[in-house]
Design a protein around this motif. Sequence first.
Motif, short mmCIF file in Angstrom:
data_model
loop_
_atom_site.label_atom_id
_atom_site.label_comp_id
_atom_site.label_asym_id
_atom_site.label_seq_id
_atom_site.Cartn_x
_atom_site.Cartn_y
_atom_site.Cartn_z
N SER A 171 0.83 -1.21 0.00
CA SER A 171 0.00 0.00 0.00
C SER A 171 0.87 1.26 0.00
O SER A 171 0.52 2.25 -0.64
N LYS A 172 1.99 1.22 0.70
CA LYS A 172 2.89 2.37 0.69
C LYS A 172 3.51 2.56 -0.68
O LYS A 172 3.66 3.69 -1.14
N GLN B 185 2.17 1.64 -3.53
CA GLN B 185 1.12 2.13 -4.43
C GLN B 185 0.92 3.63 -4.28
O GLN B 185 0.74 4.34 -5.26
N PHE B 186 0.97 4.12 -3.04
CA PHE B 186 0.85 5.56 -2.82
C PHE B 186 2.02 6.30 -3.46
O PHE B 186 1.83 7.31 -4.13
N ARG C 51 1.72 6.45 -7.19
CA ARG C 51 0.70 7.39 -7.67
C ARG C 51 1.21 8.82 -7.69
O ARG C 51 0.81 9.61 -8.54
N ILE C 52 2.09 9.15 -6.75
CA ILE C 52 2.60 10.52 -6.73
C ILE C 52 3.93 10.66 -7.46
O ILE C 52 4.39 11.77 -7.70
#
Length: 121
Positions: free
Chosen positions: A66-67, A69-70, A73-74
């Motif tokens: 999840s980290k 993926q974040f 995205r940025i």
Amino acid sequence: MLAYWYNAPRHIKLIFIIAVCAAIYVANQVQPLSPTYTVLSLALGFGLHFGQYLQTKISDRGSSKSKLQFLLRIYPLIIVGIVMWMLPPQHNWIVTIQALGFVLVVFFLVSIYQNRAKRFE
């Protein structure tokens, strides 16, 4: 958007690559990009693909997924910020087009090469 690239048909990929190369060529006629910034752009483009590659290799259960993926995205926004901040102010939008174009070209080529059909086993 990056997930679409990995599933896009060949002709769409070819059209994108030709359009980006044409934009780089036209912008280069106005103000050439220095080799230092070109190499930096190439490294950022490779990092963009490498992040997507890591996302497919990390298990779905971990909190690191999840980290990551974040961060992924940025990361394209971070690339734009780095490029805008580091480039010289003279003809800034022209050299920005070239730098971002080189980021995309490397991303396109590396992602296509990785997913190509193997000729020999």
